[in-house]
Design an enzyme around this catalytic site. Structure first.
Site: not given
Ligand code: NAD
Ligand code: DAU
Length: 368
Positions: A149-151, A175, A179
């Site tokens: 992630t960019d975080e 989180y 990562k």
């Molecule tokens: P998600 O939470 O939707 O899915 C995570 C999956 O991992 C789930 O299916 C869960 O059951 C599985 N999991 C959790 N713990 C586990 C374990 N111990 N063993 C096996 N499986 C397990 O997450 P996502 O949003 O699809 O993110 C996927 C990956 O991408 C993550 O590594 C996250 O850090 C990264 N990522 C997400 C975003 C985003 O915007 N969602 C952006 C950048 C990077």
């Molecule tokens: O940047 C990549 C990341 O993006 C991933 O690594 C994470 O897995 C993914 O969850 C996401 O993180 P964020 O915290 O940015 O996503 P989220 O959707 O939770 O929140 C997006 C923005 O909106 C953040 O600034 C928080 C805000 N927010 C979020 C929720 C859930 C609100 O204002 N209200 C809300 O109810």
């Protein structure tokens, strides 16, 4: 129509079939990636390993049932004997590692699971693959791609330059710290053992199969139910939004074209303030939905207490993946959000069962 099966930007030279293990393949991005890979590489073997936590959902993969190229294993990435067994049994040559605890708010409430899965789980997977790769004579085309992630780079102010691959790590939440820890372990396996690892650091994704704890699906579903749309703080925080199908194509590109040991930032070049993103979703719902409980949906916007340690801005400089590998996003934020809203409108059977009592408890805790 946007599909996750669009071809990647990589050159289409002949390739040998891969045997790929996709961890976390029942989650949001993982399941989109499984669909992308299955539709693009018809001869490849795909094995998904997923623990099916609250975020994992077999309905995300149900259209693959019956495919002879596909196997699902329910299991934990911390389970070393299971990992060893799958890698050997399936002669895995490629890993796309998505499995993680992924939600910042949950990491604030309970960081333990984040350290366990994201750090210890990634370490366990690295060790299992190292033994497997060594035992097979270190094949040069094997790949271990870690999805990150960019975080990990921390928070930007309005005038800062976007994150590049050389931006120092400065994670601010449990989180992102977990990562960052996993990224460093992956990096060390290339430098110490020569294992063919790759890392991608991506910005915020949105699209189908997104669990409704995250801003985009939560907003869509709350509008459909006539519930308040919670905006943390003043809503001025900025995220760089990328359609999930574009992320999948970028990872495909990195697996096929990048030299081992490299790291790539992936982003949509779509910086949007949270308040503006939610307003766009409200307007799209007003246009596309019939009989919304509250219309116009913007009336539902509600400012709530801020997330502790809330990062102000993320922005990705994706120059490296564009110039070295030729990847660029193909979906604009307008197209992607419209498609996403349509998807939530037409798939109530997917999201309604997710609003379980456990989800309601979580919701009450975060928005108390
Ligand atoms: P998600 O939470 O939707 O899915 C995570 C999956 O991992 C789930 O299916 C869960 O059951 C599985 N999991 C959790 N713990 C586990 C374990 N111990 N063993 C096996 N499986 C397990 O997450 P996502 O949003 O699809 O993110 C996927 C990956 O991408 C993550 O590594 C996250 O850090 C990264 N990522 C997400 C975003 C985003 O915007 N969602 C952006 C950048 C990077
Ligand atoms: O940047 C990549 C990341 O993006 C991933 O690594 C994470 O897995 C993914 O969850 C996401 O993180 P964020 O915290 O940015 O996503 P989220 O959707 O939770 O929140 C997006 C923005 O909106 C953040 O600034 C928080 C805000 N927010 C979020 C929720 C859930 C609100 O204002 N209200 C809300 O109810």
């Amino acid at each position: 129509m946007i599909t996750s099966g669009q071809k990647s930007n990589r050159s289409q030279e002949p390739r040998s079939p891969r045997k790929i293990l996709i961890t976390g393949g029942a989650g949001f991005i993982g399941s989109n990636f499984v669909h992308h890979w299955h539709e693009t590489y018809l001869s490849d073997r795909i094995v998904v390993l997923d623990a099916l936590t609250y975020a994992g959902n077999l309905n995300n993969l149900k259209d693959l049932n019956g495919s002879s190229q596909f196997r699902f294993v329910q299991g934990d990435i911390c389970d070393r004997p299971l990992l060893d067994q799958i890698l050997a049994e399936e002669s895995i040559d490629t890993i796309a590692h998505f499995a993680a605890e992924s939600h910042v708010d949950r990491s604030i409430l309970g960081p333990d699971a984040f350290v366990r899965t994201n750090v210890v789980g990634t370490f366990t997977l690295l060790e299992s693959f190292r033994q497997h790769w060594l035992g097979r004579g270190k094949p040069k085309d094997d790949r271990f791609l870690h999805v990150s992630t960019d975080e990990v780079y921390g928070s930007l102010s309005e005038n800062d330059l976007a994150f590049s691959e050389t931006t120092p790590y400065a994670p601010n939440s449990p989180y992102s710290a977990s990562k960052a820890g996993s990224d460093h372990l992956v990096r060390s396996y290339f430098h110490t053992y020569g294992m063919p690892t790759l890392i991608t650091n991506c910005s915020n994704n949105y699209g189908p199969y997104h669990f409704p704890e995250k801003l985009v699906p939560l907003t869509c579903i709350n509008i459909l139910m006539g519930k308040p749309l919670p905006i943390y703080g003043d809503g001025q925080n900025i995220r760089d939004w990328l359609y999930v199908g574009d992320h999948c194509k970028a990872i495909d590109c990195v697996i096929h074209c990048a030299p081992p040991g490299e790291t790539y930032n992936i982003g949509g070049n779509n910086e949007v303030k949270n308040i503006d993103l939610v307003a766009m979703l409200c307007d799209l719902m007003d246009e596309l939905a019939i009989d919304l409980p509250v219309h116009p949906a913007r009336q539902l916007i509600t400012f709530v207490k801020d997330r502790p340690g809330h990062d102000h801005r993320y922005a990705i400089d994706a120059t490296k993946i564009r110039t070295e590998l030729g990847w660029t996003p193909s979906v604009t934020v307008d197209e992607g959000l419209r498609h996403t809203v349509q998807w939530y409108l037409t798939h109530p059977e997917w999201w309604q069962p997710l609003l379980s009592p456990a989800y309601q408890d979580y919701y009450k805790t975060v928005y108390a």
